[in-house]
Design a protein around this motif. Sequence first.
Motif, PDB file in Angstrom:
ATOM      1  N   PHE A   1       0.718  -1.264   0.116  1.00 30.70           N
ATOM      2  CA  PHE A   1      -0.057  -0.033  -0.102  1.00 30.70           C
ATOM      3  C   PHE A   1       0.937   1.317  -0.004  1.00 30.70           C
ATOM      4  CE2 PHE A   1      -2.188   3.382   2.135  1.00 30.70           C
ATOM      5  CZ  PHE A   1      -3.737   3.344   1.293  1.00 30.70           C
ATOM      6  N   ASN A   2       1.828   1.148   0.839  1.00 25.98           N
ATOM      7  CA  ASN A   2       2.889   2.515   0.773  1.00 25.98           C
ATOM      8  C   ASN A   2       3.561   2.742  -0.161  1.00 25.98           C
ATOM      9  OD1 ASN A   2       1.681   3.249   3.260  1.00 25.98           O
ATOM     10  ND2 ASN A   2       3.156   1.772   4.245  1.00 25.98           N
ATOM     11  N   ASN A   3       3.740   1.651  -1.237  1.00 29.80           N
ATOM     12  CA  ASN A   3       4.704   1.849  -2.244  1.00 29.80           C
ATOM     13  C   ASN A   3       3.852   2.826  -3.338  1.00 29.80           C
ATOM     14  OD1 ASN A   3       6.615   0.259  -1.236  1.00 29.80           O
ATOM     15  ND2 ASN A   3       5.548  -1.665  -2.392  1.00 29.80           N
ATOM     16  N   SER A   4       2.722   3.102  -3.164  1.00 22.98           N
ATOM     17  CA  SER A   4       2.213   4.186  -3.985  1.00 22.98           C
ATOM     18  C   SER A   4       1.540   5.240  -3.531  1.00 22.98           C
ATOM     19  CB  SER A   4       0.857   3.205  -4.822  1.00 22.98           C
ATOM     20  OG  SER A   4       0.269   4.069  -5.829  1.00 22.98           O
ATOM     21  N   PRO A   5       1.393   6.548  -3.843  1.00 19.36           N
ATOM     22  CA  PRO A   5       1.048   7.750  -3.146  1.00 19.36           C
ATOM     23  C   PRO A   5      -0.448   7.474  -2.711  1.00 19.36           C
ATOM     24  CG  PRO A   5       2.239   8.331  -5.093  1.00 19.36           C
ATOM     25  CD  PRO A   5       1.928   7.005  -5.171  1.00 19.36           C
ATOM     26  N   VAL A   6      -1.006   7.923  -1.583  1.00 20.12           N
ATOM     27  CA  VAL A   6      -2.367   7.958  -1.261  1.00 20.12           C
ATOM     28  C   VAL A   6      -2.959   9.221  -1.673  1.00 20.12           C
ATOM     29  CG1 VAL A   6      -3.878   8.283   0.635  1.00 20.12           C
ATOM     30  CG2 VAL A   6      -1.818   6.785   0.894  1.00 20.12           C
ATOM     31  N   VAL A   7      -3.867   9.082  -2.667  1.00 17.36           N
ATOM     32  CA  VAL A   7      -4.349  10.149  -3.212  1.00 17.36           C
ATOM     33  C   VAL A   7      -5.558  10.562  -2.686  1.00 17.36           C
ATOM     34  CG1 VAL A   7      -3.288   9.905  -5.486  1.00 17.36           C
ATOM     35  CG2 VAL A   7      -5.566   8.790  -5.139  1.00 17.36           C
ATOM     36  N   ASN A   8      -6.285   9.979  -1.889  1.00 18.63           N
ATOM     37  CA  ASN A   8      -7.803  10.122  -1.406  1.00 18.63           C
ATOM     38  C   ASN A   8      -7.699   9.573  -0.055  1.00 18.63           C
ATOM     39  OD1 ASN A   8      -8.633  11.388  -3.819  1.00 18.63           O
ATOM     40  ND2 ASN A   8      -9.270   9.804  -4.328  1.00 18.63           N
ATOM     41  N   LYS A   9      -8.485  10.598   0.818  1.00 19.12           N
ATOM     42  CA  LYS A   9      -8.563   9.917   2.272  1.00 19.12           C
ATOM     43  C   LYS A   9      -9.750  10.636   2.841  1.00 19.12           C
ATOM     44  CE  LYS A   9      -4.503  12.614   3.820  1.00 19.12           C
ATOM     45  NZ  LYS A   9      -3.332  12.562   4.289  1.00 19.12           N
ATOM     46  N   GLY A  10     -10.237  10.016   4.118  1.00 15.01           N
ATOM     47  CA  GLY A  10     -11.265  10.658   4.829  1.00 15.01           C
ATOM     48  C   GLY A  10     -11.342   9.853   6.148  1.00 15.01           C
ATOM     49  N   ILE A  11     -12.016  10.594   7.120  1.00 17.11           N
ATOM     50  CA  ILE A  11     -12.470   9.966   8.302  1.00 17.11           C
ATOM     51  C   ILE A  11     -13.921  10.210   8.435  1.00 17.11           C
ATOM     52  CG2 ILE A  11     -12.314   9.940  10.723  1.00 17.11           C
ATOM     53  CD1 ILE A  11      -9.561  11.193  10.438  1.00 17.11           C
ATOM     54  N   VAL A  12     -14.691   8.730   8.433  1.00 11.70           N
ATOM     55  CA  VAL A  12     -15.957   8.903   8.240  1.00 11.70           C
ATOM     56  C   VAL A  12     -16.667   8.235   9.833  1.00 11.70           C
ATOM     57  CG1 VAL A  12     -16.056   6.596   7.265  1.00 11.70           C
ATOM     58  CG2 VAL A  12     -17.947   7.878   7.016  1.00 11.70           C
TER      59      VAL A  12
ATOM     60  N   LEU B   1     -10.425   6.092   6.030  1.00 17.01           N
ATOM     61  CA  LEU B   1     -10.558   5.380   4.520  1.00 17.01           C
ATOM     62  C   LEU B   1      -9.294   6.121   3.681  1.00 17.01           C
ATOM     63  CD1 LEU B   1     -14.248   5.276   3.716  1.00 17.01           C
ATOM     64  CD2 LEU B   1     -13.035   3.521   4.237  1.00 17.01           C
ATOM     65  N   ARG B   2      -8.417   5.238   3.215  1.00 14.21           N
ATOM     66  CA  ARG B   2      -7.622   5.778   2.152  1.00 14.21           C
ATOM     67  C   ARG B   2      -7.409   5.023   0.895  1.00 14.21           C
ATOM     68  NH1 ARG B   2      -2.229   5.286   5.288  1.00 14.21           N
ATOM     69  NH2 ARG B   2      -3.090   3.456   5.853  1.00 14.21           N
ATOM     70  N   MET B   3      -7.237   5.589  -0.197  1.00 16.39           N
ATOM     71  CA  MET B   3      -7.136   4.937  -1.469  1.00 16.39           C
ATOM     72  C   MET B   3      -5.784   5.264  -1.925  1.00 16.39           C
ATOM     73  SD  MET B   3     -10.761   5.405  -3.110  1.00 16.39           S
ATOM     74  CE  MET B   3     -10.608   4.004  -4.484  1.00 16.39           C
ATOM     75  N   ASN B   4      -4.920   4.501  -2.614  1.00 18.23           N
ATOM     76  CA  ASN B   4      -3.681   4.732  -3.334  1.00 18.23           C
ATOM     77  C   ASN B   4      -3.996   4.958  -4.748  1.00 18.23           C
ATOM     78  OD1 ASN B   4      -3.524   2.177  -4.239  1.00 18.23           O
ATOM     79  ND2 ASN B   4      -1.543   1.711  -2.720  1.00 18.23           N
ATOM     80  N   GLU B   5      -2.717   5.412  -5.501  1.00 17.36           N
ATOM     81  CA  GLU B   5      -3.163   5.317  -7.053  1.00 17.36           C
ATOM     82  C   GLU B   5      -3.347   4.385  -7.705  1.00 17.36           C
ATOM     83  OE1 GLU B   5       0.719   7.596  -8.441  1.00 17.36           O
ATOM     84  OE2 GLU B   5      -0.501   9.580  -8.553  1.00 17.36           O
ATOM     85  N   GLU B   6      -2.906   3.049  -7.037  1.00 17.65           N
ATOM     86  CA  GLU B   6      -3.079   1.850  -7.634  1.00 17.65           C
ATOM     87  C   GLU B   6      -4.574   1.323  -7.325  1.00 17.65           C
ATOM     88  OE1 GLU B   6       0.130  -0.731  -6.212  1.00 17.65           O
ATOM     89  OE2 GLU B   6       1.352   0.334  -7.351  1.00 17.65           O
TER      90      GLU B   6
END
Length: 160
Positions: A1-12, A99-104
């Motif tokens: 997961f950490n090998n690709s930049p996190v582009v979106n994140k949020g706390i819900v 929640l986090r989403m990376n570029e991949e």
Amino acid sequence: FNNSPVVNKGIVKSEQLRDAFSELSELPGAATVSVLMSPETPFFRLSTQGQTASCEIDFPKGDETFTQLNCKKLLQCEYRLSLIQQAGKALSYSDKTFLRMNEEGTLSIQHMLTHSDAQKTYIDYYVLADVGQDEDEENNEDEDTQQTNLHESETEDDSS
């Protein structure tokens, strides 16, 4: 997961996410869940397609559901519903979910649980984006064809 930049994140708030996961899970025939995160409307969307219906749940940015939402770019990925259901089991016990989403397209789901003594525990799930059901079906069809051909060959050899 950490090998690709996190582009979106949020706390819900976990309660709202639990209700949404529950609604998606109840749709007959649903196999995947689409997760969309975006810097523009709809900001955060969960959707799925069943045998006879579809379900789409939008979470607005200014809504009380999110305590934080930071999206750098539009990213929408499909995930197997069974994996999302597993990750959602801790929602009944957690207060907030990060929640986090990376570029991949890898989805990180981190639940924060607060105990009676105010200690916090974190449960992490990482879900890979679904590679596509079409590819899986094609591979299964090839395997079925190979097995059928093999069976027919054995039958012909037996009759000789």
